[in-house]
Design an enzyme around this catalytic site. Structure first.
Site, PDB file in Angstrom:
ATOM      1  N   LYS A 280       0.005   3.676  -2.700  1.00  0.00           N
ATOM      2  CA  LYS A 280      -1.020   4.707  -2.540  1.00  0.00           C
ATOM      3  C   LYS A 280      -0.414   6.105  -2.425  1.00  0.00           C
ATOM      4  O   LYS A 280      -1.095   7.107  -2.688  1.00  0.00           O
ATOM      5  CB  LYS A 280      -1.891   4.413  -1.321  1.00  0.00           C
ATOM      6  CG  LYS A 280      -2.805   3.190  -1.463  1.00  0.00           C
ATOM      7  CD  LYS A 280      -3.679   3.012  -0.235  1.00  0.00           C
ATOM      8  CE  LYS A 280      -4.688   1.884  -0.385  1.00  0.00           C
ATOM      9  NZ  LYS A 280      -4.077   0.552  -0.266  1.00  0.00           N
TER      10      LYS A 280
ATOM     11  N   SER B 123      -5.972   3.116   4.731  1.00  0.00           N
ATOM     12  CA  SER B 123      -5.455   2.355   3.582  1.00  0.00           C
ATOM     13  C   SER B 123      -6.594   1.721   2.790  1.00  0.00           C
ATOM     14  O   SER B 123      -6.640   0.512   2.575  1.00  0.00           O
ATOM     15  CB  SER B 123      -4.454   1.288   4.045  1.00  0.00           C
ATOM     16  OG  SER B 123      -3.610   0.909   2.978  1.00  0.00           O
ATOM     17  N   ASN B 124      -7.490   2.568   2.302  1.00  0.00           N
ATOM     18  CA  ASN B 124      -8.730   2.117   1.676  1.00  0.00           C
ATOM     19  C   ASN B 124      -8.494   1.769   0.204  1.00  0.00           C
ATOM     20  O   ASN B 124      -8.293   2.653  -0.634  1.00  0.00           O
ATOM     21  CB  ASN B 124      -9.782   3.222   1.814  1.00  0.00           C
ATOM     22  CG  ASN B 124     -11.140   2.800   1.343  1.00  0.00           C
ATOM     23  OD1 ASN B 124     -11.297   2.328   0.236  1.00  0.00           O
ATOM     24  ND2 ASN B 124     -12.141   2.976   2.196  1.00  0.00           N
TER      25      ASN B 124
ATOM     26  N   SER C  68       0.800  -1.240   0.000  1.00  0.00           N
ATOM     27  CA  SER C  68       0.000   0.000   0.000  1.00  0.00           C
ATOM     28  C   SER C  68       0.824   1.278   0.000  1.00  0.00           C
ATOM     29  O   SER C  68       0.252   2.368  -0.047  1.00  0.00           O
ATOM     30  CB  SER C  68      -0.966   0.004   1.189  1.00  0.00           C
ATOM     31  OG  SER C  68      -2.056  -0.847   0.940  1.00  0.00           O
TER      32      SER C  68
ATOM     33  N   THR D  71       1.607   2.861   5.721  1.00  0.00           N
ATOM     34  CA  THR D  71       1.930   1.456   5.916  1.00  0.00           C
ATOM     35  C   THR D  71       1.593   0.662   4.666  1.00  0.00           C
ATOM     36  O   THR D  71       0.851   1.118   3.791  1.00  0.00           O
ATOM     37  CB  THR D  71       1.140   0.878   7.098  1.00  0.00           C
ATOM     38  OG1 THR D  71      -0.263   1.059   6.845  1.00  0.00           O
ATOM     39  CG2 THR D  71       1.501   1.589   8.399  1.00  0.00           C
TER      40      THR D  71
END
Length: 483
Positions: A78, A321-322, A75, A435
């Site tokens: 992102k 963290s979508n 992630s 993260t």
């Protein structure tokens, strides 16, 4: 309310340090410190593949451990997706959901079709659908004597991002993406439902609560409530490739289990719930068939729901963290910039943004925008260069920085995925980072304040070893101690 608190917190943390024209401390090139960090990495992660880079706020690399090696970012990808979205769409971008009429209303009856047009809003809720239905009723609409039609053509019809594992497809973090989806709550995990099972009377089935509603899903509750203190074996799973959800196993009395389940056909789910919303607001209809079509050019726009601005969506996106928001942003970037609402078009836009900021992407592989794919590759050098250039050049830096999880902060919309990590005095409230975690991969990239009071930019990528979060945190704590 929480946005003001976050801004205050960041100012409090950084008020004692100069944020521009920072001279490099002499110890930044100290071989002993370099050796300490290398020794810590080898000691903590002897068998893993590790890449780490630290820069100062002038952009200079002061520590480099395999920093040019391409690794799986999870992630941390992102960070690139968020940057491209803020740059290309803007902080104040709002997603729109439209209602069109094609026909004439006579004595409260629409002689024609009603269209619900989605443009990717990840925040669309059941309450929003009820408000749209209530508005239609307030305008005198009592019955639809025609079709109720979904328009989700803003995005393509490839619902899943590449290389999603079969066993992941039933769960919210790998949910399919269309331009017309519903989120169960303000975490904005679109195209999912939240199912809560609670132990009731012994021998009876657990009580179920579903948000926003089951819609198209078929729920099979085969579980049993057992005595308090007995093992909890309850599982909530959707059968692969179906809309059947099975609740099985035993649930002790007074215990609760929650699971977010992906909806296999998000647009159809949304239209089912929209029809329920119409009924709840006394707007009747006769045709229950599911239709998909683009409104004709002569259709009239009669209502529109706008999302909160992108700068507010960034909080749950980065803090929690979508993945759903990430996939929406990628397709939206593709549509707005490349005129194609697809994952490949969106990824090309992200690469274009990287090139525009003079970030080398020769060793970069982008398979999705969320980091879920095992095929993605980034380097720690590229990630830290991105973070440096955002800090140095972008007017939206505060929005970006404030969206990062903050170590040790218990509020989940402040601490996010770092709320229970890096809680020592050296790092608590002093690490602001994204993260990342997929199978045999853990990553962490962002900013930290060293013991000296200076801020640094870092990226730490670890792969080919399971569960390395604790080791990563030890390395970052050591970096904070020596710097």
């Amino acid at each position: 309310m929480y946005k003001k608190y976050i801004f205050f917190l960041i100012i409090l943390c950084l008020s004692a340090m100069p944020f521009t024209n920072i001279a490099s401390a002499n110890f930044e090139n100290d071989g002993e410190i370099d050796g300490n960090l290398r020794s810590t990495i080898v000691q903590e992660l002897p068998a893993a593949d590790v890449s780490m880079v630290i820069r100062n706020l002038e952009g200079q690399i002061i520590f480099n451990y395999n920093g040019d090696r391409s690794q799986k970012p999870a992630s941390n990808l992102k960070l690139f997706t968020a940057a491209a979205a803020l740059s290309e769409l803007g902080e104040n971008y709002r997603f729109k959901t439209n209602v069109f009429m094609d026909g004439i209303v006579k004595k409260g009856v629409l002689q024609g079709d009603l269209y619900l047009q989605g443009k990717g809003d990840p925040t669309l809720s059941m309450n929003d659908l009820k408000e749209l239905a209530a508005f239609l009723h307030s305008q005198g609409l009592k019955k639809i004597n025609g079709r109720i039609v979904a328009d989700d053509f803003y995005f393509d019809q490839k619902l899943l991002t590449p290389h999603i594992e079969k066993e992941d497809q039933s769960y919210y973090y790998a949910a399919p993406v269309t331009a017309l989806m519903i989120s169960p709550n303000k975490d904005y995990d679109a195209a999912s439902v939240l199912i809560e099972a609670k132990g009731n009377k012994e021998g009876k089935k657990p009580t179920l609560h579903i948000e926003p509603a089951k819609g198209e899903l078929i729920i099979r509750n085969e579980a049993k409530t057992v005595a308090y203190g007995q093992p909890n074996t309850l599982k909530i799973e959707r059968a692969f490739g179906t809309r059947k959800v099975y609740i099985t196993g035993n649930l002790p009395r007074e215990q609760t289990v929650r699971e977010w389940i992906a909806v296999p056909q998000p647009t159809k789910q949304t239209m089912t719930l929209f029809k329920e919303a119409l009924k709840s607001q006394q707007v009747d209809y006769t045709d229950t068939t599911f239709y998909r079509a683009v409104p004709p050019k002569n259709a009239h726009l009669i209502a529109q729901k706008q999302s909160v601005p992108l700068k507010e969506i960034m909080i749950p996106y980065m803090k929690l963290s979508n993945n759903s928001i990430s996939n929406v942003l990628v397709k939206t970037l593709g549509k707005e910039v490349k005129k194609r609402g697809s994952t490949p078009a969106g990824l090309k836009t992200i690469k274009k943004y990287a090139v525009s900021t003079h970030i080398s992407i020769k060793n970069t592989v982008l398979d999705d925008g969320a980091g879920l794919s095992q095929e993605n590759r980034l380097t720690a050098e590229d990630l830290t260069e991105l973070l440096y250039k955002i800090y140095k050049d972008e007017k939206w830096f505060n929005t970006y920085f404030n969206s990062l999880p903050i170590a040790g902060k218990n509020d989940r919309l402040i601490g996010g995925s770092l709320q229970n990590r890096l809680t020592s005095p050296l790092t608590n409230g002093r690490v602001f980072a994204k993260t990342g975690s997929i199978e045999r991969v853990n990553t962490l990239s962002g900013y930290f304040i060293g013991q000296s009071g200076k801020m640094y930019i870092f990226s730490l990528l670890v792969e080919n070893q399971e569960d390395t979060v604790e080791e990563i945190d030890h390395i970052i704590t050591e970096a904070a101690r020596v710097l």
